[in-house]
Design an enzyme around this catalytic site. Structure first.
Site, PDB file in Angstrom:
ATOM      1  N   CYS A 194       0.857  -1.194   0.000  1.00  0.00           N
ATOM      2  CA  CYS A 194       0.000   0.000   0.000  1.00  0.00           C
ATOM      3  C   CYS A 194       0.894   1.245   0.000  1.00  0.00           C
ATOM      4  CB  CYS A 194      -0.944  -0.005   1.184  1.00  0.00           C
ATOM      5  SG  CYS A 194      -1.933  -1.516   1.342  1.00  0.00           S
TER       6      CYS A 194
ATOM      7  N   ASP B  42       1.312   0.151   5.701  1.00  0.00           N
ATOM      8  CA  ASP B  42       0.587   1.351   6.114  1.00  0.00           C
ATOM      9  C   ASP B  42      -0.783   1.235   5.457  1.00  0.00           C
ATOM     10  OD1 ASP B  42      -0.340   3.804   6.849  1.00  0.00           O
ATOM     11  OD2 ASP B  42       1.248   4.971   5.928  1.00  0.00           O
TER      12      ASP B  42
ATOM     13  N   CYS C 169      -3.076   5.730   9.827  1.00  0.00           N
ATOM     14  CA  CYS C 169      -3.183   7.134  10.239  1.00  0.00           C
ATOM     15  C   CYS C 169      -4.589   7.391  10.767  1.00  0.00           C
ATOM     16  CB  CYS C 169      -2.839   8.073   9.086  1.00  0.00           C
ATOM     17  SG  CYS C 169      -3.810   7.818   7.584  1.00  0.00           S
TER      18      CYS C 169
END
Length: 418
Positions: free
Chosen positions: A238, A300, A353
């Site tokens: 990713c 991520d 995130c």
């Protein structure tokens, strides 16, 4: 005999940018799109400066939506629906007057062409009433109710810090290609990192054209810092838009950058070309990437992105419980796929995130139950950010607040023992 049509009054200068801002706001709140994804269609045909203004108006509006709605409701005899065009236009108008300091006459002149008939009269009456009153500062806006309720688990200090961060422009962080790379002036909070003090445009800063650095929030740089230095072959799963790929390549790893989205992979290639760094770029679904084993995999993973709310305030309105659940399920699938690509003795670094536990703290125990050959490797302390008692890193609003804060992140280093 047909009636002669009334001539239409030409729109005031700048109305095009406001129409585009209205489209952007509609795309976020009604279709759950991001501003970046909606911008090409919404701003088509505008001059670059008008396109930037449209995005600024929409973004600043999303930062202050609960406060703007409270002002609007207080000025109306009868409330209008959350997604009514009148409300959308009034939100944009108030944002310009309060946050962007657009002259009041320009606010009115560019708002009225966005509505017609009775709506036009209603908008004119409400905005005129509000502009004559003492408008609040709104530099520390309220969080959406659903977000405030979810994030209450991080504590009142974190909620207060999130409000402060939401009302401020975030700092510009860059990652350096080398220790001696030419870079803008600023403060380093970690090796090969600079928090830039200049307010100039990114592309005009020293070292950009030479490919000496790339934009990357300090928090976003931490996952790659957990990859062991002796890991030779590393998969950046990713990978797009490529910040972590660049970090890994600059650290000397043999990097494969994989992403499902071919268009976003073009960003990875462009960043590699600008910096002169090397990595193989593969367009493929991680869940279908077979037959290779890596010393380390960095995942991520796609997520609700609520940790990036200070840069992308639309994440506060896109991250519904349904989206969070869908992202958590996808993350579990990607984690299991990534685990199958890690050599025995190798590392899997998982990051999101997000400020949602479903996309962080709850993922790791479930992964370990499905993959008993893995264990948590406690993370070191970075820039004063210590790992939790479980060994992972959780970055919440308020951390490094005196230095300008960080994006919200969850990061766990998993090692395969068998």
């Amino acid at each position: 005999m047909p009636r002669p049509q009334k001539s239409r009054t030409p729109d005031a200068a700048g109305t095009g940018a406001r129409r585009a801002a209205l489209k952007l706001l509609d795309a976020v709140l009604r279709r759950a799109e991001t501003i970046d994804a909606a911008a090409p269609a919404a701003t088509k045909g505008l001059k670059p400066e008008d396109a930037r203004l449209a995005q600024a108006i929409a973004g600043e509006t999303l930062r202050r939506l609960p406060d703007l709605d409270a002002l609007i409701d207080g000025a109306m005899e009868r409330p209008v629906a959350e997604d009514a065009k009148v409300r959308m236009v009034l939100r944009l108008a108030l944002t310009q007057a309060i946050t962007l300091e657009i002259p009041h006459h320009a606010v009115v002149a560019t708002a009225l062409p966005l509505v017609e008939g009775g709506q036009r009269r209603l908008v004119h009456g409400v905005i005129s009433k509000l502009l004559k009153s003492d408008l609040p500062d709104l530099s520390k806006p309220q969080l959406p109710k659903a977000i405030a309720e979810r994030w209450s688990l991080w504590g009142e200090d974190a909620l207060e810090a999130a409000r402060t961060m939401l009302g401020e422009r975030p700092p510009l962080d860059i990652s350096l290609k080398a220790d001696d790379a030419t870079a803008p002036e600023g403060k380093s909070l970690a090796p090969r990192h600079v928090r830039v003090t200049s307010g100039d445009s990114v592309t005009s800063l020293p070292g950009f054209d030479e490919g000496n650095w790339w934009v990357q929030d300090l928090a976003a740089s931490l996952p790659a810092r957990l990859i062991p230095a002796n890991a030779r072959r590393v998969l950046d799963a990713c990978a797009a838009p490529g910040g972590k790929t660049l970090q890994l390549a600059a650290a000397g790893h043999d990097v494969t950058a994989l992403d499902l989205n071919g268009r976003r992979n073009e960003r990875v290639r462009q960043n590699l070309e600008r910096t002169g760094l090397k990595a193989r770029v593969v367009t493929r679904d991680l869940r279908r990437h077979k037959g290779e084993a890596f010393d380390a995999v960095l995942l991520d993973a796609p997520c609700s992105a609520t940790g990036t709310f200070r840069r992308h305030p639309e994440s506060l309105y896109r991250a519904s419980p349904r989206i969070i659940a869908e992202m958590a399920e996808l993350q579990a699938q990607l984690l299991d796929a990534a685990a199958g690509l890690v050599k025995v003795g190798g590392s899997l670094v998982f990051a999101t995130c997000s400020l949602e536990p479903e996309e962080g703290e709850l993922q790791v125990p479930a992964f370990l139950a499905r993959n008993p050959g893995f264990r948590i490797e406690p993370a070191p302390t970075f820039a004063g950010i210590a790992p939790s008692s479980k060994g992972w890193l959780r970055i919440t609003p308020g951390m490094l607040e005196a230095e300008g804060g960080l994006d919200g992140f969850f990061i766990a280093h998993l090692v395969r023992d068998a």
